[in-house]
Structure formats: structure tokens, C-alpha cells
Motif scaffolding. Sequence first.
Motif, short mmCIF file in Angstrom:
data_model
loop_
_atom_site.label_atom_id
_atom_site.label_comp_id
_atom_site.label_asym_id
_atom_site.label_seq_id
_atom_site.Cartn_x
_atom_site.Cartn_y
_atom_site.Cartn_z
N VAL A 1 0.79 -1.24 -0.01
CA VAL A 1 0.12 -0.10 -0.12
C VAL A 1 0.97 1.11 0.15
N THR A 2 2.10 1.16 0.96
CA THR A 2 2.79 2.33 1.05
C THR A 2 3.36 2.68 -0.48
N GLN A 3 3.91 1.71 -0.98
CA GLN A 3 4.62 1.59 -2.25
C GLN A 3 3.66 2.14 -3.33
N MET A 4 2.25 1.78 -3.41
CA MET A 4 1.36 2.29 -4.34
C MET A 4 0.90 3.84 -4.11
N LYS A 5 0.98 4.23 -2.90
CA LYS A 5 0.66 5.64 -2.37
C LYS A 5 1.85 6.56 -2.88
N SER A 6 2.95 5.95 -2.85
CA SER A 6 4.16 6.82 -3.45
C SER A 6 4.09 7.33 -4.90
N ARG A 7 3.05 6.50 -5.60
CA ARG A 7 2.81 6.73 -6.97
C ARG A 7 1.46 7.36 -7.23
N GLY A 8 0.93 7.97 -6.21
CA GLY A 8 -0.07 8.91 -6.37
C GLY A 8 -1.48 8.14 -5.96
N LYS A 9 -1.47 6.71 -5.46
CA LYS A 9 -2.52 6.15 -5.33
C LYS A 9 -3.10 6.67 -3.59
N HIS A 10 -4.19 6.85 -3.36
CA HIS A 10 -4.38 7.28 -2.01
C HIS A 10 -5.43 6.02 -1.24
N PHE A 11 -4.98 5.50 -0.37
CA PHE A 11 -5.60 4.61 0.26
C PHE A 11 -5.77 4.81 1.93
N LYS A 12 -6.49 4.10 2.53
CA LYS A 12 -6.75 4.46 4.12
C LYS A 12 -5.28 3.83 4.84
N GLU A 13 -4.76 4.63 5.63
CA GLU A 13 -3.50 4.11 6.26
C GLU A 13 -3.97 2.97 7.11
N GLY A 14 -2.94 2.08 7.25
CA GLY A 14 -2.99 0.94 8.22
C GLY A 14 -4.09 -0.19 7.91
N GLU A 15 -4.49 -0.08 6.93
CA GLU A 15 -5.70 -1.19 6.49
C GLU A 15 -4.96 -2.13 5.53
N MET A 16 -5.65 -3.27 5.82
CA MET A 16 -5.56 -4.68 4.70
C MET A 16 -6.44 -4.33 3.81
N LEU A 17 -6.10 -4.02 2.39
CA LEU A 17 -7.46 -3.80 1.30
C LEU A 17 -7.24 -5.24 0.46
N PRO A 18 -8.59 -5.61 -0.02
CA PRO A 18 -8.90 -6.51 -0.87
C PRO A 18 -8.41 -5.92 -2.19
#
Length: 343
Positions: free
Chosen positions: A101-118
Motif C-alpha cells: 500500500v505504501t509503495q502504491m501511495k508513493s505513485r499517487g494512489k491514496h488508500f486508508k492508512e494502516g488497513e489491509m485492502l482486498p
Amino acid sequence: MAPAPINIKTFMAEPITDVKELNANRNDMKTKMELMIMRIQAEFCRALEAEEDKETKFIVDRWLRKEGGGGITCVMQDGRIFEKAGVNISVVSGTLPSAAVTQMKSRGKHFKEGEMLPFFAAGVSAVIHPRNPMVPTIHFNYRYFEVKDSPTTVQWWFGGGTDLTPYYLNEDDAKHFHQTLKTACDKHDKSYYQKFKAWCDDYFVIKHRGESRGVGGIFFDDLDTPSQEKCFNFVTSCADAVIPSYLPLVKKHKDDAYGYHERQWQLLRRGRYVEFNLIYDRGTKFGLYTPGARYESILMSLPLNARWEYMHIPDPTSKEGILMEVLKNPRDWLGTGKTALAA
């Protein structure tokens, strides 16, 4: 009119998703992507086998992961033409770990912090290491992601690219390769080739050495406009361009003469390939972060043989030195004009 039932005999192995489920969901993008990458894998493997001696074939390894999904790894080793050729597809699902998730966020994707996402991910990836140093290495990867970041919201995007890594520079080869990719891009958007060529030049850089991995190609990520269907059609065109961009170069050079010196240089350049893949490549990092990672498949991109020689600097006037000049100063192979590097 309903599409014809899926003929699995055209693939290298049975699809990862149950065929009944694929037939029932032909309009779903997950199904479309899985069927496309299965087709691309089979067509590319058979095209490579056609250049090899008859007794040299791909080993087909279909695997599943307990977390969801699996893949098909096709590897050909120790051939007369291809020292190592790997063509993978993966169709995986599960929950996304925080590192990914952190790696994706560094490319502009915004997800909720600290969650495991399907998540769902499907892609095809190949790296071809020829035996003859006059035949370049090719890499391509085309992928689709979905991440469910709320009960009703799914973020999706495509990524990928194709790039060429020669050991000796042949300008006609580089121009043919780039023109084939540009033709595929131009079918969808006249701005794509320049933009994605610049992005490729920016991405495939061995930063600690200040040199490109090869002569580039195209690269893009986070593609989610103008529509899902148009993005898929573009990615399909790019994947279909791999064989016409590369196979003519194999046919042209596979019987070229070479000696010990050229082989040692090839092994040194393969060492650089390893450095990039293990230190910088996003796909390798994502694979290693994914729960249930299958390391043999992730690392199939590494060559069978490589070499690291202390402080090796070729004569600038040699054929090796000419290649190095291009690797340090990427060229505009088609005269399309310089563009700013993509973010």
C-alpha cells in the motif's frame, strides 16, 4: 450474440480462474485481462520456440497460492538461441499488505492508512536472455490492478511497458523496435509514444551507475483514463506489438559470429540487468511484498549467467564504449522531439 466458449487448448496451461467462471463473466475486466495475458503468453512462447532447435521447449509450471489465485511460469533454459527465456502470467487476489500500500501511495494512489485492502492483480511479464551477444534482451510487462478501498469503491489502473537491452548497438534495430511501439501507441493516442518513451528513459536507469539499462521503449503506470475499456484496448495493442518488435531482431542476428570478448561483455551487461531488477524494479518489489510470493517466478527475470568485474571501463572508441555513450545519453530514435520526463 454470445462469444464462443473459451478454448483452453490455445493456452500454455489451464487458466487460473475456473473456465466456467470465465465464460460466465466475459464482460468483466478481470476476465478480459486474464484471457488476454494467457493468449499473449502462448503466442510469444510459441514464437520463441519456433526460433529454437526442435528439442528445446518451454517448461510449463502452473501454480496456485493459498491466499488466492496463482500463475503460469514458462521457462526455457540452455537453448542454442535462448540461454534463458521466461514468460510469466499471474492472476492473484487477496489482501494488500501495508508495505505494498505504501509503495502504491508513493505513485499517487491514496488508500486508508494502516488497513489491509482486498486486491486483484493480473499481468504478463517476460524477460528473454539470448545466447548470442548480437541479439538483444527484451523485457515486457502488462498488468491490471483493482483495489477495493471501501465496501462500494474500487480503484483500478493499468501499467506496463516494453524495453530493449542490446549488448552491441545496432541503430537500425533500435529504430525498428521503437517504430513498432510507436505504431501501437498511435492507434490510441498520438501523445502516448513520446510521453511513455520519456517515462521509460526515466524509469530504467541504474541510478548508482548513472546509466540506462538499455535503449528504452515505453513505460507507463497508473493508467486509468479515458475509460477502462480504452485503457484495456491500448494495453492489448502494446502487448500485441511485442512479437513484431522483437522477433525480426532475433531472426536477423541469432547466427551472427561472436567470440570470447563479446561473450564476456554480454555477461557484464547482464550483471547490470541484475542490479536494476533487484534494487529498483517496482514489479520485483511488489512481488516480494505480496503474501504467498513465489520467488522462483518473481526472479525468473534474472539471467542464467552474469559477471561482475571490478572497475571495468571500456574504451570510448570501442563498440562497447559506443553502447555506453548511448546508455548514458538516451536518444530520440525516431526524431519525434525531446519531451519532458514523466512524473
